[in-house]
Design an enzyme around this catalytic site. Structure first.
Site, short mmCIF file in Angstrom:
data_model
loop_
_atom_site.label_atom_id
_atom_site.label_comp_id
_atom_site.label_asym_id
_atom_site.label_seq_id
_atom_site.Cartn_x
_atom_site.Cartn_y
_atom_site.Cartn_z
N CYS A 1 0.47 2.26 6.34
CA CYS A 1 0.94 0.91 6.59
C CYS A 1 1.00 0.16 5.28
CB CYS A 1 -0.01 0.18 7.55
SG CYS A 1 -1.72 0.25 6.99
N CYS B 1 0.79 -1.23 0.00
CA CYS B 1 0.00 0.00 0.00
C CYS B 1 0.82 1.28 0.00
CB CYS B 1 -0.95 0.01 1.19
SG CYS B 1 -2.09 -1.38 1.16
#
Length: 454
Positions: A448, A128
């Site tokens: 994250c 991500c």
């Protein structure tokens, strides 16, 4: 997680004429970046001796759409195309789930957008935070004197992900391709069994743990005693703030995109403020029947792309551009991919602040990636815990949690959408725009990534 410090720039020469339409296909979780606006001169500039000042001249994204809607018939490089000046030295794009036919989506998008075929381009992947990795790669190239102008971005197209034959079938087909005689071919074909035809569907799961991020988020929420009610309340906050920002014309990075054969898309389509009552009716999505993570308090599968134009400050001013922010610093961390998969912001935030000589109180704007409401709230609790800092981070005391009035005040990934590879650029340019609109000097962007990285 990647962290960067930036200064937003004001009162510089002629405004930037740079504009881009972006389309992309990628899966990523974001990173930690910091943006800051030039305010009173008494504040630290964070400039480093002997290191070039690197600025964000502009950032854009096409509307983020729920998968299976208007972008469904396109390909990733279609989403990643951009119309830019030929002054670009290098292009870096981040993506997670790669289209096999365009494995280097950065190059295909650049060619499709009309860039010179002499402009190098490469693709990076880091879950991500893939577009954050693209940006920091560009920062490093400019700082090293290799380039003056870099386009960095990210793309994801969840509407059309690669689906493979089973490994048994792949092995048989490859062997069949090397067979010399009809007898050899028939012998191989006779060994094919019905289960060979079962496809392998992609999953947003960790290879090392076989868990999806949703399972990790559910366990993380339980570990930090984040209730279902708290998660639903936070998700509703995200959608409500995003709707307000959208209606108020604050999402300045969104540019219209004409989908071939369809209407022009002008805005994100996942912003849907609901009610606590409606959200409370949804069943757990991952850990059943007692989990607390649901479709309502999770980010949805999203198609989209984003890009930022990075330059050395010297080059930008020489060309008459008005940069939006300085990029000052960044940090990547990595930890246990099972129990701490989504805690990247907690570990990276104190590190980047210490590098810059700042504290949480110095930050004016926070932009954290919202993969799940439970993940966000667990990170905020971890950051505000002396016990966690001492027992897990090797620190004497906590870094402290961001105040909510400074936190994701224009919505986040829960409402705007999360095309994995494209989210990081959205976080950075939103932080820059908020600093200009709300006032302030320093911004912190955090996220994250799968694999316990962030």
């Amino acid at each position: 997680m990647s962290s960067m410090l930036t200064h937003a720039i004001r009162n510089l020469p002629a405004s930037s004429a740079w504009a881009a339409r972006v389309f992309a296909r990628s899966l990523s979780c974001s990173s930690q970046l910091q943006a800051a606006a030039v305010q009173p001169k008494s504040k630290k500039t964070l400039a480093k001796s002997g290191v070039k000042n690197i600025v964000v001249v502009e950032g854009v994204r096409i509307p983020f759409l729920q998968s299976g809607t208007s972008y469904a018939d396109l390909m990733p490089h279609d989403l990643a195309r951009a119309a830019l000046q030929d002054v670009v030295d290098y292009i870096v794009y981040g993506t997670v789930i790669q289209e096999v036919k365009t494995s280097n989506v950065a190059r295909e998008a650049a060619l499709g957008a009309g860039f010179s075929d002499k402009t190098p381009a490469h693709t990076v992947t880091m879950a991500c935070i893939s577009s954050n990795q693209a940006m920091t790669t560009g920062v490093g190239m400019i700082a090293a004197g290799q380039c003056d102008v870099v386009v960095a971005g990210g793309v994801e197209l969840m509407s059309d992900v690669p689906i493979r034959h089973s490994r048994k079938m792949r092995k048989t087909m490859l062997t069949l391709n090397r067979a010399k005689t009809l007898g050899q071919k028939l012998s191989l074909i006779s060994k094919i069994r019905p289960d060979y035809f079962a496809p392998e569907l992609p999953a947003v799961a960790e290879f090392s743990t076989s868990e999806t991020m949703g399972h990790s988020a559910d366990r993380l929420a339980a570990a930090f005693a984040v209730s279902r009610l708290e998660q639903d309340e936070y998700a509703l906050r995200s959608h409500t703030l995003a709707k307000k920002a959208q209606d108020g014309g604050l999402l300045l990075d969104v540019v219209p995109f004409k989908v071939p054969g369809r209407d022009t898309v002008t805005k994100d389509n996942g912003i849907r403020p609901s009610s606590m009552e409606q959200m409370g009716k949804l069943k757990p999505a991952f850990v059943k029947p007692y989990g607390t993570v649901t479709a309502a308090n999770s980010s949805f599968l999203t198609d989209g792309a984003s890009a930022v134009l990075l330059m050395s400050e010297e080059k930008a001013l020489a060309m008459g551009y008005k940069p939006k922010a300085y990029l000052r610093d960044f940090v990547y961390v990595s930890q246990d991919p099972k129990d701490q998969l989504l805690l990247g912001p907690t570990y990276a935030t104190p590190k980047v602040l210490e590098k810059a000589g700042l504290t949480m109180a110095d930050i004016d704007v926070f932009e954290f990636h919202e993969a799940f409401a439970g993940q966000i709230l667990a990170n905020l609790k971890a950051m505000d815990s002396d016990w966690f800092a001492q027992n897990y981070m090797g620190r004497k005391s906590k870094v402290g949690a961001p105040p909510l009035e400074k936190f994701n005040s224009w919505g986040g990934s829960l409402s705007l959408g999360h095309p994995f590879g494209a989210t990081g650029c959205r976080l950075v340019i939103t932080a820059a725009h908020r600093l200009k609109k709300e006032g302030g000097q320093y911004g912190l962007v955090a996220a994250c990534a799968a694999g316990g990285q962030g």
